[in-house]
Design an enzyme around this catalytic site. Structure first.
Site, PDB file in Angstrom:
ATOM      1  N   CYS A  85       0.413   1.539  -3.805  1.00  0.00           N
ATOM      2  CA  CYS A  85      -0.986   1.940  -3.894  1.00  0.00           C
ATOM      3  C   CYS A  85      -1.066   3.411  -4.321  1.00  0.00           C
ATOM      4  O   CYS A  85      -0.730   3.747  -5.443  1.00  0.00           O
ATOM      5  CB  CYS A  85      -1.693   1.658  -2.573  1.00  0.00           C
ATOM      6  SG  CYS A  85      -3.504   1.612  -2.695  1.00  0.00           S
ATOM      7  N   HIS A 193       0.100  -4.229  -1.192  1.00  0.00           N
ATOM      8  CA  HIS A 193       0.786  -3.629  -0.041  1.00  0.00           C
ATOM      9  C   HIS A 193       1.792  -4.582   0.611  1.00  0.00           C
ATOM     10  O   HIS A 193       1.437  -5.322   1.540  1.00  0.00           O
ATOM     11  CB  HIS A 193      -0.242  -3.220   1.017  1.00  0.00           C
ATOM     12  CG  HIS A 193      -1.084  -2.052   0.646  1.00  0.00           C
ATOM     13  ND1 HIS A 193      -0.757  -0.756   0.990  1.00  0.00           N
ATOM     14  CD2 HIS A 193      -2.255  -1.971  -0.046  1.00  0.00           C
ATOM     15  CE1 HIS A 193      -1.692   0.072   0.531  1.00  0.00           C
ATOM     16  NE2 HIS A 193      -2.607  -0.638  -0.105  1.00  0.00           N
ATOM     17  N   GLU A 195       4.070  -3.693   2.658  1.00  0.00           N
ATOM     18  CA  GLU A 195       4.292  -3.218   4.031  1.00  0.00           C
ATOM     19  C   GLU A 195       3.237  -3.740   4.993  1.00  0.00           C
ATOM     20  O   GLU A 195       3.420  -3.671   6.216  1.00  0.00           O
ATOM     21  CB  GLU A 195       4.339  -1.683   4.060  1.00  0.00           C
ATOM     22  CG  GLU A 195       3.013  -0.969   4.039  1.00  0.00           C
ATOM     23  CD  GLU A 195       2.323  -0.944   2.667  1.00  0.00           C
ATOM     24  OE1 GLU A 195       1.244  -0.321   2.564  1.00  0.00           O
ATOM     25  OE2 GLU A 195       2.856  -1.537   1.709  1.00  0.00           O
TER      26      GLU A 195
END
EC number: 6.3.5.3
Length: 223
Positions: A85, A193, A195
């Site tokens: 991002c 994302h 994560e």
């Protein structure tokens, strides 16, 4: 293996990155943007957020922070760097990845899970996925439209640098691009994302394989 998780003013995904690293059974440590060295680290994770409030444009002010020169040298040495991002935006701003990130075509902030297609699974970041496998990562951005010229796109294609594409493009990215790598294959940037995709209870654990692939690839070369 030990990851450096960079922290800029306005970073808000650093804890997610830290936890994703620990879940991959490696060490991680936060590194402040004012540091000038990455000695002692084996990989770098640049998290999402709004570094320096996204003033000027996303990633622009972070690109001249003291730590970025160390990131450039780290990448030059062939060590793994992942930017997600805002981290992807920073990597394009400092020239480690081609292209740029623009405002979403809708001019709205997009926050939801998105299906992605694994375009290239022969990388240090995607080698635990299957070719054309569909994975689900959250997206959360207002400036996620990946822009490049046709010539740049042709080079990305020729070098197999495109690793992820959106199934349903949420932001107008050129040819649905969601994630790319550099020519050497050790620097990766993406808007979605991974994560935030490591716990089934949160809706998807598709991101676990990406971090584990990074760790496995490093261990194959260094252990």
């Amino acid at each position: 293996m030990k990851f450096a998780v960079l922290k800029f003013p306005g970073s808000n995904c650093d804890r997610d990155m830290y936890n994703a690293a620990l879940k991959s059974d490696v060490e991680a440590e936060y590194v402040d943007y004012r540091n000038t060295s990455l000695d002692g680290f084996d990989g770098v994770l640049i998290p999402g957020g709004f570094s320096f409030g996204d003033y000027l444009r996303s990633g622009a002010m972070a690109s001249v922070a003291p730590i970025t020169e160390a990131v450039k040298q780290f990448a030059k040495e062939g060590k793994p760097v992942l930017g997600v991002c805002n981290g992807f935006q920073i990597l394009t701003e400092i020239g480690l990845l081609p292209g740029a990130l623009l405002h979403n075509d809708s001019h709205l902030f997009v926050s939801r899970n998105e299906s992605l297609r694994v375009v290239n699974h022969n990388t240090a970041f995607t080698n635990l996925y299957n070719e054309d496998e569909t994975v689900v990562y959250p997206v959360a951005h207002g400036e996620g439209h990946y822009y490049c010229t046709q010539d740049m796109y042709d080079r990305l294609e020729a070098n197999n640098q495109i690793i992820l594409k959106y199934v349903n493009n949420p932001n107008g990215s050129f040819n649905d691009i969601a994630g790319i790598i550099n020519e050497q294959g050790n620097v990766c940037g993406m808007m979605p994302h991974p994560e935030r995709a490591i716990e089934p209870i949160l809706g998807t654990d598709s991101g676990v394989k990406l971090f584990q692939a990074m760790v496995n690839s490093w261990r194959e070369q260094n252990v």
